[in-house]
Every structure is written in C-alpha cells, then in structure tokens.
Design a protein around this motif. Structure first.
Motif, PDB file in Angstrom:
ATOM      1  N   HIS A 163      -9.268   4.542  -1.741  1.00 13.43           N
ATOM      2  CA  HIS A 163      -8.143   3.541  -1.878  1.00 13.43           C
ATOM      3  C   HIS A 163      -8.092   2.103  -1.510  1.00 13.43           C
TER       4      HIS A 163
ATOM      5  N   ASN B 182       0.782   3.231   3.234  1.00 18.81           N
ATOM      6  CA  ASN B 182      -0.237   2.144   3.089  1.00 18.81           C
ATOM      7  C   ASN B 182      -0.827   1.533   4.287  1.00 18.81           C
TER       8      ASN B 182
ATOM      9  N   HIS C 226      -3.256   3.179   5.736  1.00 15.29           N
ATOM     10  CA  HIS C 226      -4.630   3.062   5.108  1.00 15.29           C
ATOM     11  C   HIS C 226      -5.241   1.850   5.495  1.00 15.29           C
TER      12      HIS C 226
ATOM     13  N   TYR D  91      -8.395  -1.109  -3.907  1.00 19.74           N
ATOM     14  CA  TYR D  91      -7.770  -2.451  -3.273  1.00 19.74           C
ATOM     15  C   TYR D  91      -8.652  -3.699  -3.624  1.00 19.74           C
TER      16      TYR D  91
END
Ligand code: P53
Length: 476
Positions: A278, A258, A261, A282
């Motif tokens: 992703h 994460n 990312h 989010y």
C-alpha cells in the motif's frame, strides 16, 4: 495466577536527555535536545540555532541523574524493579556523531550505570536513539535526509553493542520512529530525524526518505548486533496510538484503515524487512522518487527485529470528509475528538481498553513478543507540606491499563515480555519541555523555570507500584 510469565520484566522507563543533565560533562557533545527551549501546554518548544544566551534549555540540567543515578536506582530497586529502560546519549559516545573513535569517558559513564543496575538485580533495557542525536549531524549533514548518517549510526551501535554485550541484553534502535508521520509540525521531524525544513519545502517525501535511511540503519545495526553476540535481543520502538473510526460508517472505517497504514508501516519494515505494497502504491501515486537501493532492500531483509517495543498513552479517532476523496491521512487535520473517553490536562485521550486493542493488533499482525516500554499519565502533582504527593489519578490510570494488559495476556494469549511505565521519576517532558507535566512515582523538586532543590520524594504511587510488582500484577 496473574498470567504474566515467569521473569516478566517490571520496571520503569526514561530517556537520557530527559533526566541526565550534565550536558557538557565527560566530553559530551551538543544534542538536538540541547537546542530546544521549554514550551508549555499548547506552546511549542523553540528549536534554536545552536545554544543561545538567555534561553531556558531544560535538558541541560534536567534532573541531574548524571550525578545522582546511584541514589535514584536504589529507589527503583526499592520498588522491586527487575528492569530499567533508558537510552545511551549518542553525544556522550560520539560527541559530534561523525568521529571515528568513541569518547572513553562517555563509555565509562554507562559502564558504571549498568554495573550499578546489575548490582541491584535490575536488567538495563537500552534505546540507541531517543530524540537526542548529535546536533552537529543536523548542521553539517542536514540530519537523516543524508545517507551518510547510516554509517555514523551503525558505528555507534557497533561500539555500544560490543562494549556492553555482557551487561545489556535488551535493546531498541529508534525511539518512536513513527512519530514523524506527523511531519507538518516541527517537533517530530527534528527529534526523530534532525530535520529542519526550508519554508515551502515539500515535507512529506523528505520524511519518507529520512525514515528509510533510519530503517536501513536499524536493520544494519540489528545484523551487526547479532554478529557481535547472538544472545542480544534487539527490537524496534513504535509510538502506538490506535486510530479508531469516529463512527461505523464504511467511509470512516476505511479512513481509519488508511490512517493506520500511514502511521504504522514502519513496523512492517522493521518486522518483515520490506515495505508494504500500500505504501509503494502511495509513493507512486504521489510521485515520490525515493533513494531506495537494491542494497538497502537486501539490508532490510537481514535485520528484522526480535521483538516489538511500543509506547501507549492514548488512542486517536478519525473520520472521512467529502474534501478528501482518497481518504489520505494527515495527522494535523484528520484527527477528531473521541466522545466516549476522558482527556488528560494536556488533551491526551485516556483509553485503557485501547492498550488491550493495541496489544492484539500488534500480535495479530506480527506474532512477535511485545514489550510495553512506555505508558503513563502526565499530570500536575501537588507536593504536600509533609512531603507526600497524593497521586491517586496516576494510580487509577496505571491500574486500569494494567488490567487491560492482563486481559490481553490471559484471555487473548498475547506474548508480553514486560511493562515499563514512562517517566518513573519526574523528568523533563519531551513534547513541552516542562517539569510540570509529571509522570513519576518519585517526585523531583524542580519547576518549569528550573528552580528547586532537585530533592526526591516518594509519591503515593510509589508504594502502590511496589505492591503491583511484588504481586506480579495481582494487587492493583
Ligand atoms: P511528553 C507524542 C505522543 C506520544 C508519545 O511525552 C510521545 C510524544 C512526544 O511528545 O513521546 C513519548 O513528555 C516519548 C518520551 C516522552 C513521552 O512519550 O511529551 O518516547 O520521550 O517523554 C511522554 O508528555
């Protein structure tokens, strides 16, 4: 054979605001770097409201490269540089940023600088925006939170691409665009994007909005550059600090994923021309309603970069905690110390293997040519009475990193264009504003308070790097 390709670019890297000085010469306007005072290790630089009397602004004079570049370039040529990375100070070309016509005196300065490089057989590698945007764009428009900046930046890019297309082949748009993932501190939002936050303002969506406008501006600039001259190579520039899991616990691994990312989605947009899913998920979960138009999305697909330029100084580590069930990454609180590596005096983790890992990470993800445009060791140097500096620690740092870079090329097959160590001549630290945090092969006589003769002298690493280049990376 070392495995570095023929024509591999060996050189050094700097940025206009950190070495030029001459902050008001040739019609230059005030940049964001001109309103930042000197800080220290652990003491942040103060961002003042304009230039105030009685404050120490180290970038105003810096190391006076503006007047001394001919001699400095000769020293770079003596080391055998085949390239030199610097930036064009936006405020020399558009002093306020929103003018319609460029400042000819500023354009002439870079003509002379690039001519001098080419005369010495040194290829200029140029960043368009390296922490030095016009301050007027902050006070008048709120920095990159304003869509209007896209047009200002693209105009600047078009002017310099057209002017220097026969002198400069390699370009990058925004330096370390992803530093602003660290949005809780004041430094990166201001240096990347000219953002000043109101107390209590929700910073995160503002960061994403500003970054989006920059990514659109970058894509439009790439497109415009190609139209001006298809032989230009235009890249992005990412600050790569790979984030490791502290342990092999699955939660730590997911946390590291994460974190990667959140820090590196910028590269996806630059390279692939679209947002990773992703991140869109989010935004939805956090309720961020960003201004991203269909036209923007179209622009992003049309301005994908030719190569990935990146800096590498250190790696990070992170771990999962019970109070963070969704494993959200926050750069000010989620990082932990890596017990397996040493740290510099400024707390930067020294990890040469992380460079090989980073090269592989980028190449696995994007299959584009890579260019290491910064790497180096900020340290306190001692000038001996005979004028030498015995910076063996810097040689050790760089040699260890070049070894890993070689493995990435020879053993792993990564396509690497070149290597330009940071701060190849001592200059003003971006993070702290200090002179004391030195990176150079060339020592500059100046201290944190601004005292000194500005005289240049060769450090031990100067002769070492000369041998490295002469042997194409064989003699370390
Ligand atoms: P200084 C943070 C982390 C990694 C690279 O940094 C960073 C920063 C910002 O401080 O910046 C890059 O001078 C940047 C250069 C800068 C260099 O690294 O803080 O592109 O402008 O000078 C080294 O030690």
């Amino acid at each position: 054979m070392s495995g570095f390709k023929t024509g591999f670019l060996w050189g050094g890297a700097v940025a206009a605001h950190q070495l030029e000085g001459g902050w008001q010469e040739g019609g230059k306007g005030i940049s964001v770097a001109d309103v930042m005072t000197a800080g220290a290790n652990g003491v942040p630089r103060e961002i003042t409201d304009g230039v105030l009397p009685g404050k120490n602004y180290p970038n105003h004079e810096a190391i006076d490269f503006y007047h001394r570049y001919k001699d400095d370039l000769k020293l770079f040529a003596e080391m055998g540089y085949t390239c030199f990375r610097t930036s064009i100070a936006w405020t020399r070309i558009f002093p306020k940023g929103d003018e319609l016509e460029p400042n000819e005196a500023g354009l002439q300065f870079y003509d002379s600088l690039f001519d001098e490089c080419l005369k010495l057989g040194i290829e200029p590698v140029i960043t368009l925006s390296h922490f030095e945007m016009p301050y007027h764009l902050v006070t008048e428009y709120g920095g990159w939170r304003n869509r209007k900046l896209i047009d200002f930046f693209v105009r600047f890019a078009q002017v310099v691409f057209a002017r220097y297309q026969h002198k400069v082949k390699y370009w990058m748009t925004f330096n370390e665009i992803n530093n602003q993932a660290n949005f809780h501190e004041d430094f990166a939002p201001f240096t990347n994007s000219g953002l000043k936050y109101q107390p209590g303002e929700d910073r995160e969506p503002v960061m994403y909005q500003a970054a989006h406008y920059e990514l659109v501006a970058s894509a439009l600039a790439v497109k415009a550059g190609r139209e001006i001259n298809p032989s230009l190579q235009i890249g992005c520039m990412i600050a790569m600090c790979p984030i490791y899991p502290l342990t092999c616990a699955p939660g730590d691994m997911m946390m590291a994923m994460n974190a990667m990312h959140r820090r590196y989605w910028f590269t996806d947009v630059h390279v692939r021309g679209k947002y990773p899913q992703h991140l869109l998920n989010y935004f939805e979960r956090r309720g961020f309603a960003l201004d991203i138009t269909e036209e923007d999305k179209q622009a992003l697909t049309q301005g994908c970069v030719d190569y990935i330029g990146f800096s590498y100084y250190m790696s990070f580590a992170t771990k999962a905690t019970d109070d963070n069930p969704q494993l959200d990454y926050d750069e000010t609180t989620s990082l932990v110390s890596n017990p397996y590596v040493q740290k510099s005096d400024w707390g930067w983790q020294i990890d040469p293997v992380g460079l090989r890992y980073s090269l592989n990470w980028f190449y696995d993800h994007y299959q584009l040519p890579l260019f290491i445009v910064e790497n180096g060791f900020g340290a306190i140097d001692v000038l001996e009475s005979d004028g030498t500096v015995n910076d063996q620690y810097r040689i050790d740092y760089l040699a260890a990193h070049i070894k890993e870079m070689k493995k990435a090329v020879v053993e792993d097959g990564v396509d690497l264009m070149g290597y330009t160590p940071w701060g190849c001549i001592d200059l003003v630290s971006a993070g702290t504003g200090e002179m004391k945090k030195r990176y150079g092969f060339i020592y500059v006589d100046k201290d944190n308070e601004g005292n000194g003769t500005l005289a240049r002298s060769r450090k031990k690493s100067f002769n070492w790097y000369k041998e490295v280049i002469a042997s194409n990376g064989e003699k370390l």
